[in-house]
Design an enzyme around this catalytic site. Structure first.
Site, mmCIF file in Angstrom:
data_model
loop_
_atom_site.group_PDB
_atom_site.id
_atom_site.type_symbol
_atom_site.label_atom_id
_atom_site.label_comp_id
_atom_site.label_asym_id
_atom_site.label_seq_id
_atom_site.Cartn_x
_atom_site.Cartn_y
_atom_site.Cartn_z
ATOM 1 N N HIS A 54 -11.788 -3.870 -23.976
ATOM 2 C CA HIS A 54 -10.504 -4.583 -23.860
ATOM 3 C C HIS A 54 -10.681 -5.708 -22.849
ATOM 4 O O HIS A 54 -11.385 -5.550 -21.857
ATOM 5 C CB HIS A 54 -9.401 -3.644 -23.370
ATOM 6 C CG HIS A 54 -8.028 -4.155 -23.646
ATOM 7 N ND1 HIS A 54 -7.396 -5.059 -22.832
ATOM 8 C CD2 HIS A 54 -7.187 -3.920 -24.670
ATOM 9 C CE1 HIS A 54 -6.209 -5.344 -23.325
ATOM 10 N NE2 HIS A 54 -6.054 -4.672 -24.447
ATOM 11 N N ASP A 97 -6.427 1.109 -30.287
ATOM 12 C CA ASP A 97 -6.763 1.250 -31.716
ATOM 13 C C ASP A 97 -7.674 2.426 -32.008
ATOM 14 O O ASP A 97 -7.894 2.754 -33.177
ATOM 15 C CB ASP A 97 -7.426 -0.051 -32.206
ATOM 16 C CG ASP A 97 -6.431 -1.202 -32.170
ATOM 17 O OD1 ASP A 97 -6.689 -2.200 -31.478
ATOM 18 O OD2 ASP A 97 -5.361 -1.054 -32.801
#
Ligand code: SDX
Length: 428
Positions: free
Chosen positions: A306, A363
């Protein structure tokens, strides 16, 4: 703390103000840099650049903190609903019972699509990608809502927001029904937001789908966790479009397109495809991880990493727990969940991932929950978009309400050809 930053350029000193956010984040305000020095900054991917001041969502990537309007995501996940969280994200406070009742009525009033919009669906091929349909239909919808072109006050904005949040759900379900050749199912007035979506997705004319409280709760949780996430790629896109004065629907339709990419919202599909590949290939996860790490490998561990979180994504922790509970409650044994757990265990002990501070993101586990609900894989990113619409609306509103808002127009560093003349065709 000195509240200026001194830059030395070509033997001259320039002082720039340092601004501080409510969570003590510090930024150098370079808005006068070019006028004063002739220089611009260069920051590929904007990893170090704040595009705006915003009061909607706070993330601390090192501590794994995520708060909507100051409220920790863990508290909202445990106590709130998607509709209530959507209202909080847009208006900046938790709704009173009167707010909730008014918004509920607006969502119900606006859950149907204009019947003429059905012909747009018939124009799409059956295998049309649901994200293409969603983006197109959001703009198509605006043609039937002239009122949203000029949002003069909060009453009109609340109506426009309710329309978009409610109709995105109807469009998503309709795109699924068209893809499987089933008739569109109309929403029910006795169902709440999530139950109604599941009903429109899975009911058929002669047999109603009865959403269980567990599945409805899991969908609420999924949507709450996706409601906003500061200046991610798609939200920044919404702000970019909104900054030109474009209407809310055009801005959100652009957000859908940005979210579609596999590095962003499309990752929830890529994660399941990756897990499915590992399962079908019979490869063990250590083998797959070593392929990801191999020099010049183009493979990525989808659902990991991320730009902001250099620690656990708090949403991933909540989704992991929820997927365990949901599958146990539904007595589902999904082999992909076992593979995901093994991948996480191997990766979190591997120096490659540790050095790069790569952890599971939102996700990584979300697809497991969507699979358990029966949502088809090509609808996963549409589900992400459904959740993110309130955050896009809130960011659109921040720009719309700011009298000092300016059009987003970044500069560039030109690296192309220097001056040269046109060459006539016969001399080329
Ligand atoms: C979302 O921004 C948001 O808030 C987004 C989001 C939201 O709610 O809106 O949180 C939703 O988009 C989550 C991210 C979903 N995407 C994925 O899961 C795709 C896989 N992850 C990545 O591709 C990547 O981690 C990003 C895109 C998420 C972040 O990319 P960055 O910050 O540009 O990082 P990078 O590409 O510069 O990588 C740094 C290093 C590189 O290695 P080196 O060149 O230093 O050797 O880490 C490696 C990368 O190769 N790396 C990975 C990796 N992610 C980064 N290696 C293997 N697997 C990965 N997943």
């Amino acid at each position: 703390m000195s509240h200026t930053c001194r830059i030395e350029l070509d033997g001259k000193s320039y002082d720039f103000p340092v601004v501080e956010g409510t969570e003590n984040e510090l930024a150098i305000d370079v808005s006068a840099l070019r006028d004063r020095t002739g220089y611009i900054t260069l920051d590929d991917g904007y990893g170090n650049t704040g595009s705006c001041k915003s009061a909607i969502t706070y993330i601390d990537g090192d501590q794994g903190i995520l708060r909507y309007r100051g409220i920790p995501i863990e508290q909202l996940a445990a106590n709130s609903s998607f509709v209530e969280t959507a209202w909080l994200v847009i208006w900046g406070r938790l709704p009173t019972p009167a707010d909730r009742e008014r918004f509920r009525e607006l969502l119900t009033e606006n859950q149907m699509m204009h019947e003429s919009l059905r012909s747009h669906f018939e124009g799409f091929p059956p295998n049309a990608h649901p994200m293409a349909i969603l983006s197109a239909m959001i703009n198509a919808m605006s043609c039937y809502e002239p009122g949203i072109m000029e949002i003069e006050d909060d009453t009109i904005l609340e109506r426009a927001a309710a329309r978009l949040i409610s109709k995105v759900r109807t469009i998503a379900a309709a795109s699924y029904k068209m893809s499987v050749g089933q008739p569109l199912i109309y929403p029910r007035t006795d169902y709440k937001y999530c139950e109604n979506f599941l009903h429109m997705m899975f009911s058929i004319p002669y047999s109603d789908y009865e959403p269980t409280p567990e599945v409805a709760r899991a969908l609420n949780l999924f949507l709450i966790l996706h409601a906003d996430h500061e200046q991610n790629c798609s939200t920044s896109t919404v702000r970019m479009v909104a900054s030109s004065g474009a209407n809310m629907y055009a801005s959100c339709a652009a957000g859908v397109c940005a979210l579609w990419g596999p590095l962003h919202g499309g990752a929830n599909v890529a994660v399941v495809e990756m897990l499915e590949f590992i399962r079908q290939s019979g490869m063990n996860v250590a083998e797959y991880v070593s392929r990801v790490k191999a020099k010049d490998s183009k493979l990525r561990l989808m659902g990991f990493g991320h730009r902001v979180y250099k620690n656990f994504d708090p949403r991933s922790k909540i989704l992991k727990e929820a997927s365990d509970q949901m599958l146990a409650g539904m007595n589902i044994n999904d082999p992909l969940l076992d593979i995901a757990r093994q991948l996480e265990e191997v990766a979190l002990q591997d120096p490659y991932f540790i050095e790069r501070k790569l952890y599971p993101n939102v996700d990584f586990y979300s697809g497991i929950i969507l699979r358990a609900m029966g949502i088809p894989l090509n609808m996963f990113t549409v589900m992400f978009a459904m959740g993110r619409v309130p955050g896009w609306i809130a960011n659109w509103k921040e720009i719309h309400d700011d009298p000092k808002s300016r059009i987003y127009r970044p500069r560039q560093l030109y690296v192309g050809s220097t001056l040269r003349d046109f060459v006539p065709r016969n001399l080329r």
